[in-house]
Design a protein around this motif. Structure first.
Motif, PDB file in Angstrom:
ATOM      1  N   THR A 116      28.196 -27.962  13.428  1.00 53.72           N
ATOM      2  CA  THR A 116      29.200 -27.801  14.477  1.00 53.72           C
ATOM      3  C   THR A 116      30.467 -27.172  13.904  1.00 53.72           C
ATOM      4  OG1 THR A 116      28.332 -29.697  15.695  1.00 53.72           O
ATOM      5  CG2 THR A 116      30.588 -29.043  16.187  1.00 53.72           C
ATOM      6  N   ALA A 117      30.917 -27.659  12.760  1.00 57.06           N
ATOM      7  CA  ALA A 117      32.117 -27.113  12.119  1.00 57.06           C
ATOM      8  C   ALA A 117      31.903 -25.664  11.693  1.00 57.06           C
ATOM      9  CB  ALA A 117      32.513 -27.975  10.919  1.00 57.06           C
ATOM     10  N   ALA A 118      30.743 -25.364  11.144  1.00 58.08           N
ATOM     11  CA  ALA A 118      30.456 -24.000  10.695  1.00 58.08           C
ATOM     12  C   ALA A 118      30.453 -23.016  11.862  1.00 58.08           C
ATOM     13  CB  ALA A 118      29.113 -23.954   9.967  1.00 58.08           C
ATOM     14  N   LEU A 119      29.972 -23.464  13.018  1.00 58.59           N
ATOM     15  CA  LEU A 119      29.942 -22.609  14.208  1.00 58.59           C
ATOM     16  C   LEU A 119      31.278 -22.567  14.928  1.00 58.59           C
ATOM     17  CD1 LEU A 119      26.528 -23.630  15.832  1.00 58.59           C
ATOM     18  CD2 LEU A 119      27.005 -21.617  14.420  1.00 58.59           C
ATOM     19  N   GLY A 152      22.706 -19.399  17.900  1.00 56.79           N
ATOM     20  CA  GLY A 152      21.462 -19.794  17.237  1.00 56.79           C
ATOM     21  C   GLY A 152      21.283 -19.069  15.913  1.00 56.79           C
ATOM     22  N   CYS A 153      21.670 -17.795  15.881  1.00 52.76           N
ATOM     23  CA  CYS A 153      21.638 -17.049  14.619  1.00 52.76           C
ATOM     24  C   CYS A 153      22.539 -17.725  13.594  1.00 52.76           C
ATOM     25  CB  CYS A 153      22.097 -15.612  14.839  1.00 52.76           C
ATOM     26  SG  CYS A 153      20.974 -14.594  15.812  1.00 52.76           S
ATOM     27  N   GLY A 154      23.702 -18.169  14.051  1.00 49.77           N
ATOM     28  CA  GLY A 154      24.622 -18.862  13.158  1.00 49.77           C
ATOM     29  C   GLY A 154      24.023 -20.134  12.588  1.00 49.77           C
ATOM     30  N   VAL A 155      23.290 -20.875  13.423  1.00 47.26           N
ATOM     31  CA  VAL A 155      22.631 -22.096  12.952  1.00 47.26           C
ATOM     32  C   VAL A 155      21.616 -21.756  11.870  1.00 47.26           C
ATOM     33  CG1 VAL A 155      21.067 -23.984  13.586  1.00 47.26           C
ATOM     34  CG2 VAL A 155      22.984 -23.388  15.091  1.00 47.26           C
TER      35      VAL A 155
END
Length: 146
Positions: free
Chosen positions: A61-64, A42-45
């Protein structure tokens, strides 16, 4: 030289163990002062949307580096918590875009503070040269395993 000294470090074990501990720390600290209860993913989002407002679900999705199903569930929980909102792309109504809400922006402040604290704890006692080697090795591992 003993066998123990000649044996290579257990890099896979150490890396996965460190990653697991970092995720746990972020989850514990991710609640923040305002009680946001945000996971490491969630932090990544939040961080991705702060830098890429209006990103698509596929881009997040790709970034995570996550699965579409996992990201979908995560985004549904974050939307339910009022941290992100979905909107139709004005040029292609099949495409869903994501934005931070005011609550998501407030949570982002806590996330950035937590990550600064974590980074300080993880880098304490290491020289810039040592940290450069660690970063280079982690980047190499990421590329080598694609």
């Amino acid at each position: 030289m003993t066998d123990a000294r000649r044996r290579a470090p257990r890099l896979v074990f150490l890396t996965t163990s460190a990653e697991r501990q970092m995720r746990r720390w972020i989850a514990r600290r991710g609640a923040g002062q305002a009680g946001h209860g945000i996971s490491a993913a969630g932090c990544g989002v939040l961080l991705h949307l702060a830098d890429h407002p209006g990103a698509t679900i596929g881009e997040v999705t790709a970034a995570l580096q996550a699965s579409p199903a996992g990201t979908s569930g995560l985004l549904a929980r974050m939307e339910g918590a009022g941290l992100v909102r979905r909107r139709a792309d004005p040029d292609d109504h099949r495409t869903v875009r994501l934005d931070l809400t005011p609550a998501g922006t407030a949570a982002l402040t806590d996330v950035r503070g937590a990550l600064a604290e974590l980074n300080a704890r993880l880098t304490d006692g290491f020289s810039p040269d040592e940290l450069a080697v660690v970063a280079r090795w982690l980047e190499h591992a990421t590329r080598a395993l694609r």
